[in-house]
Write an enzyme that holds these catalytic residues in place. Structure first.
Site, mmCIF file in Angstrom:
data_model
loop_
_atom_site.group_PDB
_atom_site.id
_atom_site.type_symbol
_atom_site.label_atom_id
_atom_site.label_comp_id
_atom_site.label_asym_id
_atom_site.label_seq_id
_atom_site.Cartn_x
_atom_site.Cartn_y
_atom_site.Cartn_z
ATOM 1 N N ARG A 1 -86.554 62.478 34.876
ATOM 2 C CA ARG A 1 -85.609 61.377 35.632
ATOM 3 C C ARG A 1 -85.503 61.049 37.066
ATOM 4 O O ARG A 1 -84.615 62.433 37.547
ATOM 5 C CB ARG A 1 -83.939 61.689 34.506
ATOM 6 N N HIS B 1 -84.594 53.310 30.307
ATOM 7 C CA HIS B 1 -83.670 54.926 29.480
ATOM 8 C C HIS B 1 -84.332 54.463 28.177
ATOM 9 O O HIS B 1 -83.085 54.657 27.045
ATOM 10 C CB HIS B 1 -82.557 54.382 30.131
ATOM 11 N N GLN C 1 -82.451 56.844 25.065
ATOM 12 C CA GLN C 1 -81.761 56.880 24.835
ATOM 13 C C GLN C 1 -82.003 55.306 23.599
ATOM 14 O O GLN C 1 -80.607 55.251 22.683
ATOM 15 C CB GLN C 1 -81.239 55.892 26.213
ATOM 16 N N ASP D 1 -71.566 50.007 28.498
ATOM 17 C CA ASP D 1 -71.981 52.025 29.627
ATOM 18 C C ASP D 1 -71.298 51.903 30.721
ATOM 19 O O ASP D 1 -70.040 50.829 31.174
ATOM 20 C CB ASP D 1 -73.197 51.672 29.795
ATOM 21 N N CYS E 1 -73.468 54.966 25.249
ATOM 22 C CA CYS E 1 -74.425 55.856 25.333
ATOM 23 C C CYS E 1 -74.178 57.832 25.822
ATOM 24 O O CYS E 1 -74.913 58.799 26.128
ATOM 25 C CB CYS E 1 -75.700 55.747 26.282
ATOM 26 N N ARG F 1 -80.597 61.872 20.108
ATOM 27 C CA ARG F 1 -81.048 61.404 20.998
ATOM 28 C C ARG F 1 -82.371 62.983 20.313
ATOM 29 O O ARG F 1 -82.831 62.960 20.889
ATOM 30 C CB ARG F 1 -81.008 62.091 22.138
HETATM 31 N N1 CP Z 1 -77.026 59.094 27.235
HETATM 32 C C1 CP Z 1 -77.359 60.000 28.584
HETATM 33 O O1 CP Z 1 -79.038 60.032 28.862
HETATM 34 O O2 CP Z 1 -76.828 61.367 28.788
HETATM 35 P P1 CP Z 1 -77.238 62.602 29.443
HETATM 36 O O3 CP Z 1 -76.795 61.498 30.775
HETATM 37 O O4 CP Z 1 -76.101 63.454 29.564
HETATM 38 O O5 CP Z 1 -78.787 62.816 29.915
HETATM 39 N N1 NVA Z 2 -75.956 54.004 33.298
HETATM 40 C C1 NVA Z 2 -76.592 54.994 33.680
HETATM 41 C C2 NVA Z 2 -75.938 56.180 31.875
HETATM 42 C C3 NVA Z 2 -76.578 57.743 32.157
HETATM 43 C C4 NVA Z 2 -76.588 58.449 31.100
HETATM 44 C C5 NVA Z 2 -76.612 56.109 34.924
HETATM 45 O O1 NVA Z 2 -77.531 55.519 35.059
HETATM 46 O O2 NVA Z 2 -76.265 56.707 35.372
#
Ligand code: CP
Ligand code: NVA
Length: 306
Positions: free
Chosen positions: A103, A130, A133, A225, A266, A294
Site C-alpha cells: 500500500r 485499489h 477492493q 467513498d 469501501c 475482502r
Molecule cells: N477499504 C479498505 O481498503 O480499507 P482499509 O483502508 O481499512 O484497508
Molecule cells: N479513497 C480512500 C480509500 C480508503 C480505503 C483513500 O485512498 O484513502
C-alpha cells in the site's frame, strides 16, 4: 512470466470470473470451517506506507487460513524509510518471500516494485488504484444481484482510486457505470479512455454526468467513498466545500435509483459527509458484506497468482 495485480487492467474478464467463482467456493469452505491450506509453506510480505484495517487484516487472515504466513512491514520498519530504493527492496524481498503486497502513495512506486520483483506483487491501494477492493465489490454485487453483466452502477463523489478501479472492473465484466464527480475531480482521462475501450469490448458503457441524480437514475448499485483520501488532508476544507451538499448519498438522492438498489462503500466512511448515517447503517447498504468479502476474494487472488 510472473503475474502481478497492480490494476484491474492486469486481469481479463475471464480471469475476474475465475477469481470470483473461486472466492465463492473459498467462502463456502470458510463458513463450513473446512480447511483449505492450499498455500502451505508460502510467505507474503506486506508493505504498508499508509494505515489500513480491512486490507491488512484480510490479507493476514487469508494467509493464515491458507496455511501460509504473512509479515507486516510498515514503511519505517524497512530500510525504505531510510532511503533504500524500491528496486533494491524488491530484489531483496523476492529472495525470501513468495508474494508481496504493498500500500503506497504513488502508483508508479508499485510499478517500480513489480518491475524489480521476481515474485507476484499485489496492489493493496495506491493513489490511483485499489483492485482488491473492486474484486470484493464485484463479488458483493454478484451475491446481492445474482449477476454483474447488464447492471447499472452509479458513482457519486470523488473520482479517486476506488472509483478508478471500480470503473475499470465494471467495464471489464460488462456492467454500465455512470459517474457524477465535481468538475476537476473526475477520474484521470487516460483511465476513462481505458474504461471506454473495455466497455466497447464487453458491451457496456461509461457515462460522466454533471448531476448526481442523473448518475443514480434507475441504477442497481450506488457507490461512494470519502471525499478526502489518505494523503489529501491539506485539501480537506477546500474539498468538503466543493462536494457538500450536492454529492452526498442520502435518501433524496436514492429516490432516483431503482427501488431495490444497494449502496456500497469501501470503508472507512465519514457519515454526515459523503453518506448520511441513516443510509450507512440501513439494510440497503452492504458495506460490511464488502468488508467481509475482502477476505474471501484475497484468498482467491493469492491462490490465483501463486
Ligand atoms: N477499504 C479498505 O481498503 O480499507 P482499509 O483502508 O481499512 O484497508
Ligand atoms: N479513497 C480512500 C480509500 C480508503 C480505503 C483513500 O485512498 O484513502
Amino acid at each position: 512470466m510472473i503475474k502481478h495485480l497492480l490494476s484491474m487492467q492486469d486481469l481479463r474478464s475471464k480471469e475476474i470470473e475465475t477469481i470470483l467463482n473461486d472466492a465463492v467456493k473459498l467462502k463456502q469452505k470458510t463458513k463450513k470451517e473446512e480447511t483449505h491450506e492450499v498455500l502451505r509453506g508460502k510467505t507474503l510480505a506486506m508493505i504498508f506506507a499508509k494505515p489500513s484495517t480491512r486490507t491488512r487484516v484480510s490479507f493476514e487472515v487469508a494467509m493464515t487460513q491458507l496455511g501460509a504466513h504473512a509479515i507486516y512491514l510498515g514503511w519505517n520498519d524497512l530500510q525504505l524509510g531510510r532511503g533504500e530504493t524500491i528496486a533494491d527492496t524488491a530484489r531483496t524481498l523476492s529472495r525470501y518471500v513468495d508474494v508481496i503486497t504493498a500500500r503506497l502513495f504513488k502508483h508508479l512506486d508499485i510499478v517500480e516494485l513489480a518491475r524489480y520483483s521476481s515474485v507476484p506483487v499485489i496492489n493493496a491501494l495506491t493513489d490511483l488504484h485499489h483492485p482488491c477492493q473492486t474484486l470484493a465489490d464485484l463479488l458483493t454485487i454478484q451475491e446481492h444481484k445474482g449477476k454483474l453483466k447488464g447492471l447499472k452502477m452509479a458513482w457519486v463523489g470523488d473520482g479517486n482510486n476506488v472509483c478508478n478501479s471500480l470503473m475499470l472492473g465494471c467495464t471489464l465484466v460488462g456492467a454500465d457505470i455512470s459517474l457524477a464527480c465535481p468538475k476537476g475531480y473526475e477520474p484521470p482521462t487516460e483511465l476513462v479512455k481505458q474504461a471506454r475501450a473495455n466497455a466497447r469490448e464487453s458491451g457496456s458503457k461509461v457515462e460522466i454526468v454533471a448531476e448526481p441524480e442523473r448518475a443514480v437514475l434507475k441504477s442497481d448499485v450506488v457507490y461512494t467513498d470519502v471525499f478526502v483520501s489518505m494523503g489529501q488532508e491539506a485539501e480537506a476544507n477546500q474539498k468538503l466545500k466543493r462536494f457538500l451538499p450536492k454529492y452526498q448519498v442520502n435518501k433524496a438522492l436514492l429516490n432516483h435509483a431503482k427501488s431495490d438498489a444497494i449502496v456500497l462503500h469501501c470503508l472507512p466512511w465519514k457519515p454526515g459527509q459523503e453518506i448520511t448515517k441513516d443510509i450507512a447503517y440501513s439494510p440497503q447498504c452492504v458495506a460490511f458484506d464488502q468488508a467481509e468479502n475482502r477476505l474471501h476474494v484475497v484468498k482467491s487472488v493469492l491462490t490465483f497468482l501463486l
